[in-house]
Design a protein around this motif. Sequence first.
Motif, PDB file in Angstrom:
ATOM      1  N   TYR A 206      -0.483  -9.580   6.783  1.00 18.45           N
ATOM      2  CA  TYR A 206      -0.038  -8.784   5.571  1.00 18.45           C
ATOM      3  C   TYR A 206       1.032  -9.351   5.036  1.00 18.45           C
ATOM      4  O   TYR A 206       1.932  -9.968   5.362  1.00 18.45           O
ATOM      5  CB  TYR A 206       0.477  -7.400   6.352  1.00 18.45           C
ATOM      6  N   ASP A 207       1.211  -9.166   3.696  1.00 16.65           N
ATOM      7  CA  ASP A 207       2.419  -9.153   2.660  1.00 16.65           C
ATOM      8  C   ASP A 207       3.375  -7.740   2.846  1.00 16.65           C
ATOM      9  O   ASP A 207       2.782  -6.814   2.743  1.00 16.65           O
ATOM     10  CB  ASP A 207       1.895  -9.567   1.456  1.00 16.65           C
TER      11      ASP A 207
ATOM     12  N   GLU B 126       5.406  -5.415   0.901  1.00 17.97           N
ATOM     13  CA  GLU B 126       5.711  -4.508  -0.328  1.00 17.97           C
ATOM     14  C   GLU B 126       7.172  -4.323  -0.559  1.00 17.97           C
ATOM     15  O   GLU B 126       7.608  -3.498  -0.068  1.00 17.97           O
ATOM     16  CB  GLU B 126       4.819  -3.451  -0.735  1.00 17.97           C
ATOM     17  N   ARG B 127       7.992  -5.338  -0.821  1.00 23.64           N
ATOM     18  CA  ARG B 127       9.399  -5.410  -0.627  1.00 23.64           C
ATOM     19  C   ARG B 127       9.926  -4.191  -1.196  1.00 23.64           C
ATOM     20  O   ARG B 127      10.789  -3.341  -0.597  1.00 23.64           O
ATOM     21  CB  ARG B 127      10.004  -6.492  -1.191  1.00 23.64           C
ATOM     22  N   ASP B 128       9.474  -3.840  -2.469  1.00 22.83           N
ATOM     23  CA  ASP B 128      10.171  -2.718  -3.231  1.00 22.83           C
ATOM     24  C   ASP B 128      10.023  -1.250  -2.831  1.00 22.83           C
ATOM     25  O   ASP B 128      10.634  -0.318  -2.948  1.00 22.83           O
ATOM     26  CB  ASP B 128       9.677  -2.501  -4.794  1.00 22.83           C
ATOM     27  N   ARG B 129       8.895  -1.258  -1.899  1.00 22.80           N
ATOM     28  CA  ARG B 129       8.656   0.109  -1.505  1.00 22.80           C
ATOM     29  C   ARG B 129       9.011   0.023   0.272  1.00 22.80           C
ATOM     30  O   ARG B 129       8.708   1.026   0.761  1.00 22.80           O
ATOM     31  CB  ARG B 129       7.215   0.357  -1.520  1.00 22.80           C
ATOM     32  N   SER B 130       9.656  -1.020   0.740  1.00 20.77           N
ATOM     33  CA  SER B 130       9.944  -1.108   2.012  1.00 20.77           C
ATOM     34  C   SER B 130      11.583  -0.810   2.084  1.00 20.77           C
ATOM     35  O   SER B 130      12.244  -0.899   1.311  1.00 20.77           O
ATOM     36  CB  SER B 130       9.729  -2.438   2.555  1.00 20.77           C
TER      37      SER B 130
ATOM     38  N   GLN C 237      -1.316   4.406   4.136  1.00 18.42           N
ATOM     39  CA  GLN C 237      -0.605   5.051   2.973  1.00 18.42           C
ATOM     40  C   GLN C 237      -1.207   6.040   2.331  1.00 18.42           C
ATOM     41  O   GLN C 237      -2.020   5.981   2.159  1.00 18.42           O
ATOM     42  CB  GLN C 237      -0.213   3.577   2.066  1.00 18.42           C
TER      43      GLN C 237
ATOM     44  N   HIS D 223      -3.717  -1.264   2.842  1.00 18.79           N
ATOM     45  CA  HIS D 223      -2.348  -0.928   2.779  1.00 18.79           C
ATOM     46  C   HIS D 223      -1.860  -0.102   3.819  1.00 18.79           C
ATOM     47  O   HIS D 223      -2.465   1.139   4.071  1.00 18.79           O
ATOM     48  CB  HIS D 223      -2.111  -0.177   1.432  1.00 18.79           C
TER      49      HIS D 223
ATOM     50  N   ARG E 128       6.326  -1.378   4.167  1.00 14.41           N
ATOM     51  CA  ARG E 128       4.770  -0.997   3.409  1.00 14.41           C
ATOM     52  C   ARG E 128       4.151  -2.521   3.225  1.00 14.41           C
ATOM     53  O   ARG E 128       5.019  -3.327   2.746  1.00 14.41           O
ATOM     54  CB  ARG E 128       5.107  -0.373   1.993  1.00 14.41           C
TER      55      ARG E 128
ATOM     56  N   ALA F  53       0.506  -4.982   2.582  1.00 14.62           N
ATOM     57  CA  ALA F  53      -0.801  -5.135   2.153  1.00 14.62           C
ATOM     58  C   ALA F  53      -1.285  -6.288   2.446  1.00 14.62           C
ATOM     59  O   ALA F  53      -0.755  -7.204   2.728  1.00 14.62           O
ATOM     60  CB  ALA F  53      -0.638  -5.361   0.525  1.00 14.62           C
TER      61      ALA F  53
END
Lengths: 179, 190
Positions: free
Chosen positions: B26-27, B29-33, B141, B151, B185, B187
């Motif tokens: 998984y990558d 999702e920095r802005d939502r973590s 999510q 996700h 979070r 993906a």
Amino acid sequence: MALRNSPDSFGLISRLIHWGMALLILSLIALGLRISWMEPSLSNLWLYGLHKTMGLSAFGLVLFRILWHLISPPPGPLATGWQRLFIKAWHWTLYALMIATPVAGWAASSASGIDTLYAGTFVVPPLVEVSERAEFVWFILHEIFAKTLLGMVIVHMLAAVKREMGGDGTLTRMLRGRA
Amino acid sequence: MPVPFRFVLAASILLALPASAAPVAYDLERDRSSVTFETDFGPDTITGSIPLDSADLTLDFDRVANSRVSVALDVSGATASFPFAAQALKGPKVLDARAHPQMTFQSTSVQAAGDGAAVDGNLTIRGVTQPVTLRAEIYRQKGTAVGDRSHLTVRLTGKVKRSAFGATGWSDMVSDEVRIIITARIAAKG
Ligand code: HEM
Ligand code: HEM
């Protein structure tokens, strides 16, 4: 009413600073003891800021006071001989402690690594590098200086009252200018 | 409320899905973590957050033990609930952000535990590495379909004693125990 001092009277400026600073310093000592005893929390954290702001104000005032006394020398003590010298030395020591106490507080606060704010807005430049050892030593010095100052002020006050009761008008001169 | 995604049971729910047998990378999702922490300050609580730099997650829903987690935090970006706390936190007596701008966690073993998983790993703070166990929970999510693992939200929670890492500043005022909540979070890659 004379603003300046003369060889036998205290001018208004010296008297105002003397009593203003006396009030300020006694409040600072009470506040300092309170913050060193209290359990810090969000609701009383501002007392540190208040103490620092008042303490730095006292430092500014003592520098101004010294400058003013260089411009307009105050009258010497109403005593003669060794007593006169002793009283002068006592007053000089009070000055030394009025400088050393806030400087030590400022240095200790700088060493803690948190910005020292004046009036909650202006960041005062740090006096020393951040270090736990330095913080510890400067706070101990701050406490020793402040408590010595308190002890010496109590003697100073009792001596002034005693001389006044003896009838030489020492206290009257600091209150009204002339004995 | 996010829907809990039971780590162990997930496998059986998702058997129907073709790609479920292998570990999935998984990558972040920095802005939502986010990484938040809290600790006691006298009768009050200090809260704050530290931005996530990167997170590398590989989850295996069939064999949970094959899952791996590693997270890096950007200490110099730390914030706290009142002005002095952030400065104290980043300063030399606590996290020492100048000397140690990163805080990292690397899992060493993952085991199913109840609804989630227990993630053992090495936590490095101020350059000091100590073993810790974080609890992991995985959620779907919002807005994704049941069984869709593309996700996910991973919550890692745990407690550390900051003194174990030499972060001892203001120990007379601020509690030794710090609670950490990582909400990542993620993906699926590709
Ligand atoms: C004439 C000026 C000042 C006086 C008379 C004064 C007096 C005191 C006293 C009596 C204490 C309690 C000491 C103890 O029992 O440990 C104290 C504590 C303290 N003072 Fe001052 N102070 C002055 C100026 C300052 C300044 C300028 C600063 C910083 C900018 C400062 C920072 C502090 C701090 C942070 C403490 C608390 C130490 C602790 O946590 O125990 N003070 N002060
Ligand atoms: C923090 C408290 C105090 C400090 C630091 C302080 C300091 C001083 C100093 C340095 C002087 C010498 C004159 C000058 O340079 O201004 C002085 C004079 C004097 N102070 Fe204070 N004082 C304090 C509180 C008091 C109090 C509470 C009294 C009350 C009785 C008092 C009574 C006097 C008197 C009567 C003089 C005049 C002495 C003379 O004529 O030689 N002071 N004080």
